[in-house]
Design a protein around this motif. Structure first.
Motif, PDB file in Angstrom:
ATOM      1  N   LEU A   1      24.221  -2.687   5.850  1.00 45.12           N
ATOM      2  CA  LEU A   1      23.142  -1.779   6.250  1.00 45.12           C
ATOM      3  C   LEU A   1      22.899  -0.736   5.165  1.00 45.12           C
ATOM      4  CD1 LEU A   1      24.037  -1.161  10.027  1.00 45.12           C
ATOM      5  CD2 LEU A   1      22.370  -2.755   9.085  1.00 45.12           C
ATOM      6  N   PHE A   2      23.990  -0.242   4.575  1.00 45.16           N
ATOM      7  CA  PHE A   2      23.836   0.755   3.497  1.00 45.16           C
ATOM      8  C   PHE A   2      23.189   0.128   2.271  1.00 45.16           C
ATOM      9  CE2 PHE A   2      26.981   2.940   6.070  1.00 45.16           C
ATOM     10  CZ  PHE A   2      26.510   4.238   6.025  1.00 45.16           C
ATOM     11  N   PHE A   3      23.594  -1.110   1.963  1.00 43.58           N
ATOM     12  CA  PHE A   3      22.981  -1.759   0.793  1.00 43.58           C
ATOM     13  C   PHE A   3      21.485  -1.997   1.056  1.00 43.58           C
ATOM     14  CE2 PHE A   3      27.427  -3.784   0.364  1.00 43.58           C
ATOM     15  CZ  PHE A   3      27.919  -2.608  -0.161  1.00 43.58           C
ATOM     16  N   GLY A   4      21.150  -2.298   2.332  1.00 40.79           N
ATOM     17  CA  GLY A   4      19.753  -2.468   2.694  1.00 40.79           C
ATOM     18  C   GLY A   4      18.968  -1.179   2.485  1.00 40.79           C
ATOM     19  N   LEU A   5      19.562  -0.053   2.899  1.00 43.19           N
ATOM     20  CA  LEU A   5      18.903   1.239   2.700  1.00 43.19           C
ATOM     21  C   LEU A   5      18.749   1.526   1.203  1.00 43.19           C
ATOM     22  CD1 LEU A   5      17.727   3.814   3.858  1.00 43.19           C
ATOM     23  CD2 LEU A   5      20.034   4.788   3.897  1.00 43.19           C
ATOM     24  N   ALA A   6      19.772   1.171   0.429  1.00 43.26           N
ATOM     25  CA  ALA A   6      19.670   1.356  -1.021  1.00 43.26           C
ATOM     26  C   ALA A   6      18.496   0.540  -1.555  1.00 43.26           C
ATOM     27  CB  ALA A   6      20.974   0.938  -1.699  1.00 43.26           C
ATOM     28  N   GLY A   7      18.252  -0.640  -0.982  1.00 47.34           N
ATOM     29  CA  GLY A   7      17.114  -1.468  -1.388  1.00 47.34           C
ATOM     30  C   GLY A   7      15.792  -0.784  -1.066  1.00 47.34           C
ATOM     31  N   VAL A   8      15.737  -0.135   0.105  1.00 43.91           N
ATOM     32  CA  VAL A   8      14.521   0.615   0.456  1.00 43.91           C
ATOM     33  C   VAL A   8      14.280   1.713  -0.573  1.00 43.91           C
ATOM     34  CG1 VAL A   8      13.430   2.078   2.189  1.00 43.91           C
ATOM     35  CG2 VAL A   8      14.785   0.084   2.901  1.00 43.91           C
ATOM     36  N   MET A   9      15.337   2.401  -0.975  1.00 42.01           N
ATOM     37  CA  MET A   9      15.216   3.465  -1.982  1.00 42.01           C
ATOM     38  C   MET A   9      14.714   2.875  -3.304  1.00 42.01           C
ATOM     39  SD  MET A   9      15.974   6.276  -0.590  1.00 42.01           S
ATOM     40  CE  MET A   9      16.583   6.699   1.027  1.00 42.01           C
ATOM     41  N   GLN A  10      15.206   1.683  -3.620  1.00 35.83           N
ATOM     42  CA  GLN A  10      14.773   1.018  -4.847  1.00 35.83           C
ATOM     43  C   GLN A  10      13.261   0.745  -4.790  1.00 35.83           C
ATOM     44  OE1 GLN A  10      16.950  -0.270  -7.615  1.00 35.83           O
ATOM     45  NE2 GLN A  10      14.865  -0.050  -8.374  1.00 35.83           N
TER      46      GLN A  10
ATOM     47  N   SER B   1      11.171   2.358  -3.035  1.00 37.76           N
ATOM     48  CA  SER B   1      10.486   3.643  -3.092  1.00 37.76           C
ATOM     49  C   SER B   1      10.354   4.147  -4.533  1.00 37.76           C
ATOM     50  CB  SER B   1      11.258   4.647  -2.237  1.00 37.76           C
ATOM     51  OG  SER B   1      10.855   5.957  -2.512  1.00 37.76           O
ATOM     52  N   ARG B   2      11.402   3.973  -5.318  1.00 44.74           N
ATOM     53  CA  ARG B   2      11.362   4.444  -6.709  1.00 44.74           C
ATOM     54  C   ARG B   2      10.323   3.688  -7.528  1.00 44.74           C
ATOM     55  NH1 ARG B   2      14.309   7.998  -8.867  1.00 44.74           N
ATOM     56  NH2 ARG B   2      14.126   7.545 -11.078  1.00 44.74           N
ATOM     57  N   LEU B   3      10.305   2.366  -7.350  1.00 42.45           N
ATOM     58  CA  LEU B   3       9.386   1.551  -8.156  1.00 42.45           C
ATOM     59  C   LEU B   3       8.005   1.455  -7.525  1.00 42.45           C
ATOM     60  CD1 LEU B   3      11.685  -1.453  -9.159  1.00 42.45           C
ATOM     61  CD2 LEU B   3      11.134   0.585 -10.495  1.00 42.45           C
ATOM     62  N   ARG B   4       7.906   1.840  -6.262  1.00 45.95           N
ATOM     63  CA  ARG B   4       6.670   1.680  -5.476  1.00 45.95           C
ATOM     64  C   ARG B   4       6.275   0.213  -5.367  1.00 45.95           C
ATOM     65  NH1 ARG B   4       4.102   7.001  -5.390  1.00 45.95           N
ATOM     66  NH2 ARG B   4       5.805   8.308  -6.067  1.00 45.95           N
ATOM     67  N   GLN B   5       7.226  -0.643  -5.534  1.00 51.65           N
ATOM     68  CA  GLN B   5       6.969  -2.075  -5.347  1.00 51.65           C
ATOM     69  C   GLN B   5       8.292  -2.796  -5.065  1.00 51.65           C
ATOM     70  OE1 GLN B   5       5.259  -3.320  -9.058  1.00 51.65           O
ATOM     71  NE2 GLN B   5       7.212  -3.337 -10.103  1.00 51.65           N
TER      72      GLN B   5
ATOM     73  N   PRO C   1       0.841  -1.196   0.000  1.00 52.36           N
ATOM     74  CA  PRO C   1       0.000   0.000   0.000  1.00 52.36           C
ATOM     75  C   PRO C   1       0.877   1.247   0.000  1.00 52.36           C
ATOM     76  CG  PRO C   1       0.087  -0.984   2.182  1.00 52.36           C
ATOM     77  CD  PRO C   1       0.763  -1.954   1.253  1.00 52.36           C
ATOM     78  N   PRO C   2       0.410   2.357  -0.586  1.00 53.75           N
ATOM     79  CA  PRO C   2       1.232   3.579  -0.614  1.00 53.75           C
ATOM     80  C   PRO C   2       1.467   4.116   0.791  1.00 53.75           C
ATOM     81  CG  PRO C   2      -0.993   3.993  -1.445  1.00 53.75           C
ATOM     82  CD  PRO C   2      -0.877   2.526  -1.250  1.00 53.75           C
ATOM     83  N   THR C   3       2.710   4.479   1.076  1.00 52.56           N
ATOM     84  CA  THR C   3       3.058   5.111   2.355  1.00 52.56           C
ATOM     85  C   THR C   3       4.050   6.215   2.060  1.00 52.56           C
ATOM     86  OG1 THR C   3       4.940   3.645   2.648  1.00 52.56           O
ATOM     87  CG2 THR C   3       2.842   2.948   3.658  1.00 52.56           C
ATOM     88  N   TRP C   4       4.501   6.888   3.110  1.00 55.81           N
ATOM     89  CA  TRP C   4       5.489   7.952   2.880  1.00 55.81           C
ATOM     90  C   TRP C   4       6.828   7.400   2.403  1.00 55.81           C
ATOM     91  CZ3 TRP C   4       9.742   7.440   5.926  1.00 55.81           C
ATOM     92  CH2 TRP C   4       9.593   6.796   7.165  1.00 55.81           C
ATOM     93  N   LEU C   5       7.033   6.094   2.524  1.00 50.52           N
ATOM     94  CA  LEU C   5       8.291   5.532   2.009  1.00 50.52           C
ATOM     95  C   LEU C   5       8.394   5.762   0.501  1.00 50.52           C
ATOM     96  CD1 LEU C   5       8.861   2.089   3.780  1.00 50.52           C
ATOM     97  CD2 LEU C   5       9.869   4.315   4.277  1.00 50.52           C
ATOM     98  N   ASN C   6       7.241   5.810  -0.172  1.00 46.58           N
ATOM     99  CA  ASN C   6       7.268   6.016  -1.620  1.00 46.58           C
ATOM    100  C   ASN C   6       7.782   7.408  -1.997  1.00 46.58           C
ATOM    101  OD1 ASN C   6       6.309   3.510  -1.931  1.00 46.58           O
ATOM    102  ND2 ASN C   6       4.210   4.077  -2.498  1.00 46.58           N
ATOM    103  N   GLU C   7       7.775   8.312  -1.021  1.00 46.03           N
ATOM    104  CA  GLU C   7       8.233   9.681  -1.292  1.00 46.03           C
ATOM    105  C   GLU C   7       9.761   9.800  -1.229  1.00 46.03           C
ATOM    106  OE1 GLU C   7       6.189  12.526  -1.819  1.00 46.03           O
ATOM    107  OE2 GLU C   7       4.767  10.899  -2.243  1.00 46.03           O
ATOM    108  N   LEU C   8      10.415   8.773  -0.657  1.00 43.21           N
ATOM    109  CA  LEU C   8      11.853   8.922  -0.348  1.00 43.21           C
ATOM    110  C   LEU C   8      12.672   9.221  -1.599  1.00 43.21           C
ATOM    111  CD1 LEU C   8      12.577   6.121   2.289  1.00 43.21           C
ATOM    112  CD2 LEU C   8      12.557   8.603   2.622  1.00 43.21           C
ATOM    113  N   ALA C   9      12.382   8.538  -2.691  1.00 39.02           N
ATOM    114  CA  ALA C   9      13.247   8.635  -3.857  1.00 39.02           C
ATOM    115  C   ALA C   9      12.541   9.257  -5.057  1.00 39.02           C
ATOM    116  CB  ALA C   9      13.793   7.252  -4.217  1.00 39.02           C
ATOM    117  N   VAL C  10      11.444   9.985  -4.818  1.00 39.49           N
ATOM    118  CA  VAL C  10      10.774  10.612  -5.959  1.00 39.49           C
ATOM    119  C   VAL C  10      11.654  11.706  -6.549  1.00 39.49           C
ATOM    120  CG1 VAL C  10       8.429  10.165  -5.235  1.00 39.49           C
ATOM    121  CG2 VAL C  10       9.614  12.228  -4.445  1.00 39.49           C
TER     122      VAL C  10
END
Lengths: 482, 319
Positions: free
Chosen positions: B220-229, B231-235, B144-153
């Protein structure tokens, strides 16, 4: 400060150390001298915790001492300053000196405290000219040595083991190093100082121990012995009278196959000139690090050098002293190793004809008496002596006119040694010119027609082996006046 | 002096790339516009955050080839957590921690199994990708859409932010890690390890434990990069980010790090990430096909390292 009793160490069948006793007092500089391979480095490694002795006891500061490893040895105040420095070239001087014991608060480095402590240690030495913030790799070697010594002092070292500390230094820097050593001595630190150079040893040390073939064969006050006495302790009487071989009177021939004039390959090789005749085996004596290996490597083009080299023949063959890394492809079969320099002799249109390769290999295997299951046997599974023979067999197959052999019989069994010597003589009889570097004096006298001695990068004129004595070679090698 | 060149050279390279495309595109006002800058920065967030962790690993003399797979895995983990009704902050943490766990496994494989980093992380590349597909059931995971989707817009909803939150996060983390590498005992030991491992060990540094910590922290940084990924795709997409590790390594190396260890900087790696992002963006604006970008970036990587080797050999000759 340090007491050693009957330290013994075997490596396989070879006895590296055979019951060494040693006593070192605080504030003493003790010279440990001996020929290459006498056991000095083994002894230092045991003291520094690199490996344990097989037998014997050690006491340090009145307590039993049996280090579990290098870190433990450092804890006990025994520090080893290696020939090759163990520094991090990318880090600052201060970071190197206090590595592992950095002043910090909550994980953050206290850089001011770090630099101040390092500066204080350097200043203690009168070496406040070295900036603790400088990048260590940019410092001259002598200064890097000071950094390493300061690192030992930062951990309260009570005993310093210095292994050939001057071998890579210029004379002016040697003076600085001696200054350092004297300061350490005056502070009550015990120093074991290994060097080949007797004049240096006399300048810095008071007492000495001579090692030969893993045994301590003499010791006492340096002031009470002459250089000649020290040298005869190092050489031993038994080889004094080894006769030169009675060579074929037609050898060496008058035909010069290789003429070398003023060859120099800085920093180690300063100047070398010689003529090599067909049928001549020229022995290059000298200490490790004196530039002998640099000489053969630059002749083979592995090292940049200047000078004049005239070749009246076909091709150089080079046998490295480093068999495992440069001499052989250990995972490959004997046949590939032997034919590697001239694959074309057993290939057709780029495809290797295995049968021909095997026949050619079996030929040299017989000639050198290589004991192996067959030409397809993997080299890495052979004994050391047979491996060395395979390395030499490659040169036979290559068939060059000039062979450069660096320690051709080092670390091999007696039987292989004599096979290798015989082969070298046979190659000479076939009209090859051979340059043979060796640290083992009896071998030089047994195999060589002529001998030249390398002293700190300068090669003496080559003279017939019969005109040399073991004493004379050693004296020339260590730069003593004769 | 040497240290200056190491930073100045990548900066000069970056300016050169920008200048080149400003001229080539024929409309510098568009190429250099704020809008385009935001696009470039948003595109580079994932590689930049990965490069922070990778800098540490490369400085210590190691390498990590599993980054792309770890990004895919952690993007899936984050998406799954959101879909299962976790709070966004918890899902974000889950993604980061998952990266850290993979890092620990890498570190343990390197130290206890004594497998060289290249092989250990090459193996992890396959394992992490496979696990990502398994936990995602071989499908994309749509949270579901959350503010995480805003991280990498590309264009943040709040104008005062200027750039996407992910860009700011990357800048802050880069600054922090630069300080850690320069000014903590841990950071200096990372350099010591890469400069001369034997010396570090002889000084009583537990190099095995240090390596595990390095790979874990980088994870941990690669994990954060995954979160950004994510966020960009929203999936969460288990097939995403294939080959990203090579972009990340290239960024670090263009930034002046040496693959033999002991040298490298976060600032350089960030500039290296920007060089590649501007190259990509410029090529796109020129309408060049994808394969031209790939060729250009390949050549740039080799030239950057060749220039570095050339500098190093000149420095060696001088001393």
């Amino acid at each position: 400060m340090l007491t050693l009793r009957s330290i013994t160490k075997h490596f396989g069948a070879t006895i590296a150390l055979d019951g060494i006793d040693l006593d070192i007092a605080a504030g003493e500089v003790h010279a440990l001298i001996g020929e290459n391979g006498a056991g000095k480095s083994t002894l230092m490694n045991i003291l520094a915790g690199a490996f344990p002795p097989d037998a014997g006891t050690m006491m340090a500061g009145g307590q039993p001492y049996a280090p579990r490893g290098p870190a433990d040895a450092r804890e006990r105040g025994i520090a080893h300053i290696h020939q090759e420095l163990a520094l991090c070239p990318h880090l600052s001087v201060a970071e190197n000196i206090l590595m592992g014991i950095e002043p910090s608060r909550g994980g953050w480095l206290q850089r001011d405290a770090l630099n101040d402590r390092a500066a204080a240690l350097l200043a203690d030495f009168g070496r406040d000219g070295i900036d603790p913030r400088a990048r260590t790799g940019n410092l001259p070697l002598a200064d890097q040595q000071v950094v390493e010594i300061c690192r030992a002092l930062a951990r309260d070292a009570r005993v310093l083991l210095m292994d050939e500390p001057t071998s890579s230094l210029q004379r002016a820097n040697v003076e600085r190093l001696f200054d350092t050593v004297r300061r350490l001595r005056d502070r009550g630190i015990a120093i074991i100082y290994i060097s080949h150079f007797l004049e240096e040893v006399r300048e810095i040390a008071t007492r000495f121990t001579v090692l030969r073939d893993g045994r301590s064969v003499g010791g006492g006050e340096l002031a009470r012995v002459s250089d000649d006495e020290l040298i005869s302790m190092m050489v031993g009487r038994d080889i004094q009278s080894t006769p030169s071989p009675t060579p074929d009177p037609r050898l060496p021939t008058p035909e010069v196959v290789l003429q070398v004039r003023n060859l120099s390959a800085p920093p180690r090789l300063r100047v070398a000139s010689f003529d090599l005749h067909r049928g001549e085996v020229l022995g290059i004596a000298g200490l490790i690090g004196s530039g002998r290996t640099d000489l053969v490597r630059s002749l083979f083009g592995l090292q940049k050098a200047i000078g004049e080299v005239t070749m009246n023949g076909n091709g150089f063959g080079y046998l490295s002293e480093d068999r495992k890394n440069e001499g052989l492809a250990l995972q490959l079969p004997i046949a590939d190793n032997v034919t590697m320099s001239r694959f074309q002799t057993c290939a057709r249109g780029g495809w290797i004809d295995r049968r021909r390769q095997n026949v050619q290999t079996e030929d040299v295997m017989q000639r050198l008496r290589i004991k192996a299951p067959g030409p397809r046997g993997v080299v890495g599974r052979l004994s050391g002596g047979n491996q060395q023979k395979v390395a030499l067999a490659r040169l036979l197959h290559q068939d060059p006119d000039v062979l450069l052999l660096d320690e051709p019989a080092r670390g091999v069994d007696v039987g292989s040694k004599s096979d290798i010597y015989r082969e070298i003589r046979r190659l000479a009889a076939e009209g090859k010119g051979i340059v043979m570097v060796s640290s083992y004096l009896p071998e030089l006298f047994e195999v060589c027609d002529t001998i030249a001695v390398m002293t700190r990068g300068r090669l003496s004129p080559s003279r017939p082996a019969s005109e040399w004595t073991a004493d004379a070679i050693l004296q020339t090698a260590i730069g003593a006046e004769t | 002096m040497n240290r200056w060149i190491r930073i100045v050279a990548p900066v000069a390279g970056l300016l050169g790339v920008i200048l080149l495309f400003a001229i080539l595109t024929g409309s510098p006002e568009r190429y250099l516009s704020g809008a385009n800058l935001r696009v470039v920065l948003a595109q580079t967030v994932i590689v930049a955050i990965g490069a922070i962790g990778m800098t540490m690993i490369i400085v210590s003399g190691g390498i990590d080839l599993s980054v792309g797979a770890v990004i895919a895995l952690t993007s899936v983990v984050t998406a799954l957590a959101l879909r299962d009704g976790w709070m966004p902050i918890a899902a974000l943490s889950a993604g980061i921690v998952a990266g850290g766990i993979v890092g620990i496994v890498n570190g343990l494989a390197i130290t206890t199994l004594r497998v060289v980093p290249f092989i250990a992380t090459l193996g992890m590349l396959g394992v992490a990708r496979g696990v990502a597909k398994y936990v995602a059931d071989q499908q994309t995971v749509n949270p579901p859409p959350t503010w995480l989707n805003e991280l990498a817009v590309t264009f943040p909803s709040r104008d005062w932010m200027l750039f996407a939150p992910g860009v700011w996060i990357a800048i802050i983390l880069a600054a922090m890690m630069a300080l850690v590498l320069r000014n903590t005992v841990f950071g200096r030991r990372v350099f010591a390890l890469g400069s001369n491992e034997a010396a570090a060990r002889a000084c009583g540094i537990n190099t095995g434990a240090l390596k595990v910590r390095i790979y874990a922290l980088a994870g941990l940084f690669f994990g954060l990069a995954g979160v950004m990924q994510m966020s960009r795709l929203r999936q969460g997409d288990p097939t995403v980010a294939v080959g990203v590790e090579l972009d990340v390594i290239a960024a670090v190396v263009i930034g002046g790090a040496s693959l033999s260890g002991g040298e490298g900087s976060i600032a350089g790696a960030m500039i290296g990430a920007l060089v590649m992002a501007f190259l990509r963006n410029g090529s796109q604006q020129m309408g060049w096909p994808n394969y031209v970008q790939e060729i250009i970036i390949g050549v740039v990587i080799v030239l950057a390292v060749a220039a570095d080797r050339w500098r190093a050999s000149r420095a060696a000759e001088r001393s």
